[in-house]
Write a protein that holds these residues in place. Sequence first.
Motif, PDB file in Angstrom:
ATOM      1  N   PRO A   1       1.154  -1.265  -0.072  1.00 48.38           N
ATOM      2  CA  PRO A   1       0.045   0.043  -0.199  1.00 48.38           C
ATOM      3  C   PRO A   1       1.019   1.167   0.185  1.00 48.38           C
ATOM      4  N   LYS A   2       0.316   2.376  -0.350  1.00 49.67           N
ATOM      5  CA  LYS A   2       1.383   3.402  -0.455  1.00 49.67           C
ATOM      6  C   LYS A   2       0.700   4.554   0.882  1.00 49.67           C
ATOM      7  N   GLU A   3       0.103   4.661   2.176  1.00 47.33           N
ATOM      8  CA  GLU A   3       0.070   4.908   3.028  1.00 47.33           C
ATOM      9  C   GLU A   3      -0.980   4.059   4.037  1.00 47.33           C
ATOM     10  N   VAL A   4      -0.506   3.572   5.198  1.00 49.19           N
ATOM     11  CA  VAL A   4      -1.280   3.142   6.479  1.00 49.19           C
ATOM     12  C   VAL A   4      -1.855   3.973   7.650  1.00 49.19           C
ATOM     13  N   THR A   5      -3.563   3.951   7.464  1.00 52.81           N
ATOM     14  CA  THR A   5      -4.310   4.981   8.026  1.00 52.81           C
ATOM     15  C   THR A   5      -4.872   4.487   9.353  1.00 52.81           C
ATOM     16  N   LEU A   6      -5.177   5.195  10.190  1.00 56.52           N
ATOM     17  CA  LEU A   6      -5.864   5.000  11.471  1.00 56.52           C
ATOM     18  C   LEU A   6      -6.391   5.422  11.949  1.00 56.52           C
ATOM     19  N   THR A   7      -8.023   4.870  12.350  1.00 55.04           N
ATOM     20  CA  THR A   7      -9.103   5.825  12.597  1.00 55.04           C
ATOM     21  C   THR A   7      -9.584   5.459  14.252  1.00 55.04           C
ATOM     22  N   PHE A   8      -9.594   6.584  14.861  1.00 56.16           N
ATOM     23  CA  PHE A   8      -9.384   6.291  16.113  1.00 56.16           C
ATOM     24  C   PHE A   8     -10.804   6.730  16.557  1.00 56.16           C
ATOM     25  N   SER A   9     -11.557   6.429  17.963  1.00 53.16           N
ATOM     26  CA  SER A   9     -12.440   6.730  18.493  1.00 53.16           C
ATOM     27  C   SER A   9     -13.243   8.407  19.179  1.00 53.16           C
ATOM     28  N   GLU A  10     -12.453   9.428  18.825  1.00 48.48           N
ATOM     29  CA  GLU A  10     -12.838  10.594  19.816  1.00 48.48           C
ATOM     30  C   GLU A  10     -10.995  11.443  19.335  1.00 48.48           C
ATOM     31  N   GLU A  11     -11.214  12.768  19.233  1.00 49.18           N
ATOM     32  CA  GLU A  11     -10.009  13.027  19.063  1.00 49.18           C
ATOM     33  C   GLU A  11      -8.425  12.814  20.260  1.00 49.18           C
ATOM     34  N   ILE A  12      -7.134  13.081  19.596  1.00 52.69           N
ATOM     35  CA  ILE A  12      -6.612  13.185  19.897  1.00 52.69           C
ATOM     36  C   ILE A  12      -5.052  13.641  19.208  1.00 52.69           C
ATOM     37  N   ALA A  13      -4.247  13.970  20.107  1.00 52.54           N
ATOM     38  CA  ALA A  13      -2.558  14.323  19.694  1.00 52.54           C
ATOM     39  C   ALA A  13      -1.697  13.544  19.168  1.00 52.54           C
TER      40      ALA A  13
END
Length: 675
Positions: A58-70
Amino acid sequence: MTATAPRFGLSTVRQLLAATVLIGTLIGALLAGASPASAHAALTGSNPKDGAVVATAPKEVTLTFSEEIAMGDDSIRVLEPSGKRADQAKVRDLGSGGAVAYGVDLRPELPNGTYTVAWRAVSADSHPVSGAFTFSIGAPSKTTVALPSQEAGGGVVGLLYDVARYASYAGFILLTGGAAFVLICWRRGASVRALQRLVVQGWLTLTAGTLALLLLRTPYTGSGKLADAFDLGGLQDVLDTKTGAALVSRLLLLGAAALFVAVLFGAYAKGAEQADAVEDAEGAENADGADGADGAGAAARAQRNDLAFGLTIGGTVVAAGIAATWALSEHASTGIQSGLAMPLDVLHLLAVATWLGGLAALLTALYGSPSIERAAVRTFSKVALSSVSVLAATGLYQAWRQVGSWSALTGTPYGQLLLVKIGLVVVMVSAAWVSRRWTGRLAEVAESEAEAESEAVTVPEESEESGKSEESGKSSGTSDPERVAQLARQQAAVVTAEKKKARSADPERSGLRRSVLAEASIAITLLAVATVLTSTEPGRTEEEAAKAGGSAQAGAAAPAPTGPTEITLPFDTGGQNGKGTVRLTLDPATTGTNVMHLYLNRPDGKPLDVPEVKVSFTLTAKQIGPLPITPTRVAAGHWSADPVLIPIPDEWQVQVTVRTSDIDQTTVDKNIKIG
């Protein structure tokens, strides 16, 4: 005099039972109507998915979270099987439409094999979160990457951070509660050394704890190395975060608190002593039938009351501001109804500080100052009752926000800690009830003593004073003013010692000291549990993460117990000597590295030697595979493969291809559980 322990009548028991039923009903109603919320951030998805096998890189790895993070540029790391970085170390914010997603670009022309994705971030409630997963390009392979065994915020740095957090809470309670006790319950306590030390120690503890939190924040949310606490670059990054701003604001407010403490134990204590001296003088003049210092006494009292009013308003504002630094940066600032949760959290902290800090001040006064009046104890009893009422109301709301369901209350660490906290509060309130009964007995004794003194027959004041003067003259034998002052100081010290001895022997006061000491001991444990709760993932979030994981694996078979697994497949290639069975063993039949053995036998049970055997694993439900395995011949009828890498637990389809001649071969399949 013999002390009689306070008795609890039937009406008291009924009141306690009614209060228990009411609290249980409120908790049940709040938990029954709960709706989803979040506090700690949780990973809800990724691309590629955990355990996925992709044909091309893949060209990139993406992560999805349940709320805002830093996240920083090094928050997502993608590692090759050899351990080399496969990403370009530049995290991009891909969130849109309320979704929280981050990605990192990968380097071109990556080799086949198993890749590890490790991530670390800081959730909106200031707590670090981290995790890791794997995916494969082409086919799974061995990897030299060792996932960190230490969770985010753990280790020595995590322990020190928790100690600093506990110290900060304890310091805030002593500072706020001790000052409130002096201003509300016992104004003469402003000149008592023991109480002064208690409040000042609270200020010092809170200041030291806040500085420690600020320095430890970099390693706590990052590397986990204690040496990074003095990294100026990391400190600058911390100052740019919400938590860093809250800690700096707390330090500024502590500067204002230092001024408050200086005025309380300086100008206010001196003014209170002067006002008390004027009142004593007025009482003596009134007893002599003279009219003297009414105007001076009124002016002194007015000045003292004005200063007390200003200190109360200013101290409340400063204490609320310090409490808000927690509310604005921790659990109350995230999830549902945060606009309501933050001010209620401030009220909760102020109520805790007023109750527990006032309790510590009362205990200090009972042991360190024999002059505390019964009226001060009764006043604190009323203040404590009001604080507990506020504490219960705000605590119920917080429990509903952070737990949300009966299952989370009993089935998550946060809920279980909350039950422990509730139990400690109940025990402490019970001890406070005993203290309140002792306080009532103190008042009864005070009234009876006052009546006895008013009815006692005394000598005329004039003759008494003349007798005292004669006795003083005889004992002194001199008219030297310095000698007279020295004798007066000695007599005052003797009187003070006698008063202290008498009060220490007072059975009612001794009983009150014991019950207050029991309350304080419980309060120390209660504070420790409350501190742990602030760093524990709330029950709502943990249940949501579990549900998300469950839905992602919907339809998957239950994992089999770990250990060697064996299946037997009959086959028939159709040619000469083409019939037999293949027995396949997989050890330990778990995700990761396994050892596979195949044993081919004729119908009579003797080994069957064949020119070629192939094996593949396929997970149709996740569209993974087939993952080809080419075993190596060990002996006649015995083939093996090591390693056999299985990316995720599930029920896999195993296909075995057996070739018995140049033209005769067959493929048979069977499912195997890998857990």
